[in-house]
Design a protein around this motif. Structure first.
Motif, short mmCIF file in Angstrom:
data_model
loop_
_atom_site.label_atom_id
_atom_site.label_comp_id
_atom_site.label_asym_id
_atom_site.label_seq_id
_atom_site.Cartn_x
_atom_site.Cartn_y
_atom_site.Cartn_z
N ASN A 159 -4.22 -2.23 6.44
CA ASN A 159 -4.56 -1.27 5.37
C ASN A 159 -6.01 -0.83 5.47
N ASP A 195 0.94 -6.86 -1.34
CA ASP A 195 -0.43 -6.94 -0.78
C ASP A 195 -1.45 -6.62 -1.86
N SER A 196 -2.71 -6.53 -1.45
CA SER A 196 -3.77 -6.37 -2.46
C SER A 196 -3.65 -5.03 -3.20
N ASN A 197 -3.06 -4.03 -2.54
CA ASN A 197 -2.84 -2.75 -3.24
C ASN A 197 -1.78 -2.90 -4.32
N LEU A 206 0.81 -11.32 5.75
CA LEU A 206 -0.05 -10.88 4.64
C LEU A 206 -1.44 -10.46 5.17
N LYS A 257 -3.81 -3.81 -17.59
CA LYS A 257 -4.86 -3.26 -18.46
C LYS A 257 -4.27 -2.27 -19.48
N ILE A 273 -2.42 -5.02 -11.82
CA ILE A 273 -3.59 -5.18 -12.71
C ILE A 273 -3.77 -3.93 -13.58
N SER A 274 -3.52 -2.77 -12.96
CA SER A 274 -3.63 -1.52 -13.72
C SER A 274 -2.63 -1.49 -14.88
N TYR A 281 -7.44 2.86 5.88
CA TYR A 281 -8.26 3.42 4.79
C TYR A 281 -9.59 3.95 5.28
N GLU A 321 -3.26 -6.67 5.08
CA GLU A 321 -4.58 -6.36 4.51
C GLU A 321 -5.49 -5.73 5.56
N LEU A 372 -8.64 -12.35 0.77
CA LEU A 372 -7.38 -12.92 1.26
C LEU A 372 -7.46 -13.23 2.75
N LEU A 413 -5.21 -14.94 -9.99
CA LEU A 413 -4.58 -13.97 -10.89
C LEU A 413 -3.49 -14.62 -11.75
N GLU A 445 -9.19 -3.60 -9.93
CA GLU A 445 -7.95 -3.29 -9.20
C GLU A 445 -8.14 -3.33 -7.69
N SER A 474 0.82 -1.22 0.00
CA SER A 474 0.00 0.00 0.00
C SER A 474 0.85 1.27 0.00
N GLY A 489 -3.34 -4.52 -7.16
CA GLY A 489 -4.15 -3.56 -7.92
C GLY A 489 -3.29 -2.79 -8.90
#
Lengths: 102, 607
Positions: free
Chosen positions: B56, A52-54, B49, A64, A60-61, B60, B53, B114, A91, B107, A20, A57
């Protein structure tokens, strides 16, 4: 974070983490380095400790962006944990993953 | 890193600033602590991990005014489980049972997937100003140490481990005992509910217990009543004058926290900052500037009530765990109370049915088995009970001097009490009529005799007494608030004969009057109760008097017998109602002169 240009391939290296706190910077950095001739973006993950998931992301950007011109993103040598994460999130179906050598 | 007191082998906590840049470092530090707690590398990878998450998300979604507060990780580790609790200061969310993956090219939206995939249990506790994400993951089975004579170092390690295990076991037993206490309280109270005639008392005891567990100072429980309003059931504070909250009233909804919780179907919090509602809200105005929340109790998508709890001091907000306990116990209580009410309703329905059966039996016993036989006349009666038995009845009997006294009455009320008054009226009438008395004198006497009892239960009786002298064709009529008598002759003309007088039971010293009229030639005489004229059609229109009057005069003109005219009257009422059940008893008494003048042609018959 560094990039190397090799013909139609843009290689991204020196990525200790992709999380992130640097995912946005990564995305901007790669987009800024992309030239019209680039059809493949290779992200070297051999020294990357965590994603991490960010971070996903951001990848993925980039995916694309490059898909629009018929290109692809290839992930090089991720750690088993990172590879497992791509698998969990399915993924591995959109990224080409080159496993870490045994 | 702070040590916290919990019943685990190892527990620790970590606070870090509510910033994305701090999440990774917090995850790294947590990893080191977990490693020290004995977790293996694969476990550490997953937890790092997961914590990234969760951390974050906590950063956020933190509310703007809450970002100065740190995010907190807490860990509890034993041989079998690792539990991590992540505190956030966001608006909170509903933890879904299943989390779906987003589209491949999306995205966002993979963090929670997860978290749920990499842990075995995930729960989310919402609280005031803070929420807790609670994650648990089972630890992999550890390999047994090789057998053989233990070395001294290994022996010491084993002894240490054993002591730690015993300590853990002891603490876990304590925790279990504490949970058992709460559970046993619930079961004990649930068992008591079956013997408790007043569910409200049960609710009070229950809520006192819940407040102890949840450390609340006060409670208010309202349930949705039959008018869809929130009705006070039990409360530890005085809400006199605020017992019922109308949910339909928009103005009220604007200021009542309980109604807002009911309307939104979600918890509504309040604290000392709610100055606007303080003066008008039933809760805040009574409990002061403390803190608390109104929790809607919803069962199967149906609102059952609202439980509100609070503390008198605003600076002592509830913790997420306490909120969770109060919500759960409140929902359970709502189900119990609801079930108790259903049971009560069932018993009430059974009692009402029994009451109606007794009333119907009394009613039937009041109707005369036979009616007097009058030379040249035919006398018939009709009684049709409504679904709910009323107090209608009629009677007719011979009095000294060859006359016939006809009576019709309607006791205002339903059930056994109405039937009992009808029975008393009938027996008193028969007893008094043995002496020659006029209808007016009888009504005056009956009113005096019944007034005290009728007045006490706020009931009254409308009645009409008619003394018919067949020789003179004279009719003496007296009435107590009853509909008029109808007369019709063979010339086709009819008339209403009304005699004023208050119903019995209205004034103790009422004196009734009477008048005398003659039965027209070939005439019909009809006494009836208002259930006949007030029969309704499917649109709710009343039958009124005219159709009955017309039927009576047509019958007299055509020389029809009493039975034939009775059947015609019933047919008129039924045609009007078109199958709609009667709302009130329908009763009439019909005297018809026989055209032939034949004597003794109508034998005694069932009424």
């Amino acid at each position: 974070m560094r990039t190397e240009k090799n013909g139609a391939t843009l290689l991204v290296t020196d990525l200790p983490t992709l999380t992130s706190d640097n995912s946005r910077a990564f995305k901007d950095f790669v987009r800024g380095a992309l030239a019209p001739e680039h059809l493949t973006v290779e992200v070297d993950l051999r020294n990357t400790r965590s994603v991490d998931s960010n971070g996903l992301g951001a990848l993925i950007s980039i995916h694309k962006t490059i898909c629009v011109r018929g290109g692809r993103v290839r992930l090089l040598h991720p750690s088993p944990l990172i590879e497992e994460m791509f698998h969990i999130l399915q993924l591995d179906q959109i990224f080409e993953i080159i496993p870490r050598p045994l | 890193m702070n040590e916290v007191t919990k019943h685990w082998v190892r527990k620790f906590a970590l606070d870090f600033p509510c910033e994305l840049t701090s999440v990774r470092e917090a995850g790294r530090q947590s990893r080191e602590e977990l490693r020290a707690a004995g977790l293996a590398e694969p476990e550490l990878d997953h937890w790092e991990l997961v914590l990234a998450e969760a951390g974050n998300n906590a950063v956020y979604y933190a509310l703007e005014g809450q970002k100065h507060k740190p995010v907190r990780f807490e860990f509890y580790v034993d041989d079998q489980w690792v539990e991590a609790r992540i505190r956030d200061q966001g608006p909170g969310f509903e933890m879904p049972e299943e989390v779906a993956l987003p589209e491949p090219d999306s995205e966002n939206g993979r963090g929670l997937f997860l978290i749920k995939t990499l842990t075995d249990e995930a729960a989310y506790w919402r609280g005031k100003g803070e929420n807790w994400l609670v994650l648990r993951k089972r630890r992999p089975a550890r390999e047994m140490p090789p057998s053989g004579p233990p070395a001294t170092v290994a022996d010491e390690a084993l002894t240490e481990q054993l002591a730690a295990s015993e300590s853990t076991l002891e603490l876990m037993t304590e925790e279990l005992a504490s949970a058992y206490e709460s559970l046993s309280t619930i079961f004990r109270y649930s068992a008591e509910l079956a013997d408790q005639p007043q569910p409200e008392e049960f609710a009070r005891k229950w809520l006192v217990e819940v407040c102890k567990i949840g450390a609340a100072d006060w409670f208010v429980l309202r349930l949705v009543d039959e008018n869809e309003a929130l009705k006070l059931v039990v409360s530890s504070v005085d809400l006199t004058g605020r017992e019922v909250l109308d949910m339909e009233n928009a103005g009220e909804a604007d200021v009542s926290l309980e109604i807002r919780a009911a309307s939104l179907r979600m918890d509504v919090w309040f604290d000392g900052t709610l100055q606007r509602v303080a003066a008008v809200d039933p809760l805040v105005s009574v409990t002061g500037q403390g803190t608390g929340f109104a929790h809607p109790i919803v069962i199967n998508d149906r609102l059952v009530g609202v439980l509100s709890v609070g503390r008198y001091l605003a600076d002592k907000p509830f913790q997420a765990g306490q909120v969770s306990i109060i919500q759960t116990f409140g929902d359970f209580l709502g189900i119990q109370i609801r079930n108790a009410h259903f049971q009560k309703q069932q018993v009430q329905t059974q009692l009402t049915a029994r009451d109606l059966k007794i009333a119907a039996d009394i009613q039937r016993s009041l109707l005369p088995k036979t009616l007097p036989v009058l030379p040249g006349y035919q006398l018939v009666g009709h009684y049709q009970s409504a679904r709910q038995v009323g107090g209608d009845f009629y009677d007719a009997f011979e009095t000294p001097g060859g006359k016939v006294l006809m009576a019709i009455a309607d006791v205002m009320g339903k059930g056994v009490s109405a039937a009992m008054f009808a029975a008393i009226f009938r027996s008193q009438l028969r007893a008094e009529a043995e002496r020659e008395r006029s209808p007016a004198a009888l009504l005056t006497m009956l009113n005096r005799a019944l007034f005290a009892d009728l007045d006490q239960v706020e009931m009254f009786i409308t009645a009409q007494l008619v003394l018919f002298n067949p020789q003179e064709r004279s009719i003496v009529i007296s009435a107590a608030g009853h509909p008029p008598m109808l007369l019709a002759g063979n010339d086709g003309r009819s008339q209403e004969v009304e005699q004023s007088g208050l119903p019995l039971g209205v004034l103790g010293d009422s004196v009734y009057t009477e008048r005398t009229v003659l039965l027209p030639a070939g005439g019909n005489l009809l006494l009836f109760t208002d259930g006949l004229t007030e029969a309704r059609d499917p649109e709710g229109q009343l039958l009124w008097l005219s159709p009955l009057e017309k039927c009576l005069s047509q019958g007299a003109k055509a020389g029809r017998g009493a039975e034939e005219t009775k059947a015609a009257l019933i047919a008129i009422v039924e045609a009007h109602e078109q199958g709609i059940p009667a709302g009130d008893d329908q009763t009439f008494l019909l005297l018809a002169e026989r055209r032939t003048g034949a004597k003794n042609l109508n034998p005694p018959k069932q009424a």
